[in-house]
Design a protein around this motif. Structure first.
Motif, short mmCIF file in Angstrom:
data_model
loop_
_atom_site.label_atom_id
_atom_site.label_comp_id
_atom_site.label_asym_id
_atom_site.label_seq_id
_atom_site.Cartn_x
_atom_site.Cartn_y
_atom_site.Cartn_z
N GLU A 19 40.83 10.04 59.99
CA GLU A 19 40.20 8.85 59.43
C GLU A 19 38.86 8.56 60.11
N THR A 20 38.71 9.02 61.33
CA THR A 20 37.46 8.80 62.06
C THR A 20 36.51 9.99 61.93
N ARG A 25 45.04 -0.20 70.64
CA ARG A 25 46.43 0.20 70.48
C ARG A 25 47.32 -1.04 70.51
N PRO A 54 51.17 12.78 63.25
CA PRO A 54 50.67 11.40 63.20
C PRO A 54 49.31 11.22 63.87
N TYR A 91 42.65 11.68 70.60
CA TYR A 91 43.41 12.37 69.56
C TYR A 91 43.13 13.87 69.62
N ASN A 101 46.59 12.63 61.56
CA ASN A 101 46.30 11.73 60.44
C ASN A 101 45.37 10.61 60.87
N SER A 102 45.66 9.99 62.02
CA SER A 102 44.82 8.90 62.51
C SER A 102 43.43 9.41 62.89
N TRP A 103 43.39 10.59 63.46
CA TRP A 103 42.13 11.17 63.91
C TRP A 103 41.20 11.46 62.73
#
Length: 226
Positions: free
Chosen positions: A125-126, A203, A118, A64, A121-123
């Protein structure tokens, strides 16, 4: 978290100095009112289409951080041709080419920005711990809004001063360069975020028909229609 806060502030400074004044720049170039309206709508549509490569690109890069940083740097560099156009002066007999160049640069800007969203946003979270996520992003949002206000007001004041001296287009070149610098600084701090390697087994590719079925089953279609 400090890097994320700086990234957010610099991103919003870029929006205030750069994105906000794209239609005004087209008008100042003498390309017409219709073109000023279309420089937002057409590139936004093209950018929304370009962002469809984001899942594939993230999968290929396996990171990411790499993808988001690359998109952020590209978004900042998209201001450079606009600054060059502003420095070269008002539209001439080659105005159709200048208009095309403006649309292309704006499309690259929107495409890179939307493609990063997108994955970012996913990144996050980690990166941001769950226990402080809400309070941190609320504070980060306030910082970003302050940056947006500074960029918007500062750009307007600079353009107003330039208008009284008959140097509006050179000033557009200046604020676009500031916008580019802000986003490149943002990209630099994005690259300093921590990041975990992605694993291919995490994935899941959902076929389009299955996506529509799930959307319908959860009532999502009513939400989209509203």
């Amino acid at each position: 978290m400090r890097a994320s806060a700086i990234d957010g502030g610099m991103f919003n400074l870029m929006v205030g100095f750069g994105e906000t004044y794209l239609p005004a720049f087209v008008l100042a170039m003498g390309l017409g009112e219709i073109s000023a309206g279309m420089v937002v709508s057409i590139p936004l549509l093209v950018g929304a289409t370009l962002q469809l490569i984001s899942p594939w690109a993230v999968g290929r890069l396996g990171s990411y951080r790499t993808w988001v940083t690359l998109c952020a740097a590209t978004q900042g560099l998209a201001f450079l041709p606009l600054a060059g156009m502003a420095w070269s002066g008002a539209a001439t007999a080659w105005d159709s080419w200048q208009l095309f160049a403006a649309y292309a640069a704006a499309s690259l800007y929107w495409g890179a920005g939307l493609a990063a969203g997108p994955a970012w946003n996913s990144w996050m979270e980690t990166v941001i711990p769950l226990r402080v996520r809400s309070s941190f992003f609320a504070w980060r949002s306030r910082l970003g809004q302050a940056g947006l206000l500074v960029g918007f007001v500062g750009g307007g004041l600079l353009l107003d001063q330039a208008r009284s001296r008959g140097a509006v287009l050179p000033m557009f070149a200046g604020i676009f360069l500031v916008a580019a610098l802000c986003r490149l600084v943002s990209a630099r701090y994005l690259s300093r975020h921590s990041g975990r390697p992605m694993h291919s087994e995490s994935r899941v590719d959902v076929p389009f028909v299955e996506f529509v079925r799930r959307l319908w089953a959860t009532g999502g279609e009513r939400f989209l229609l509203m």
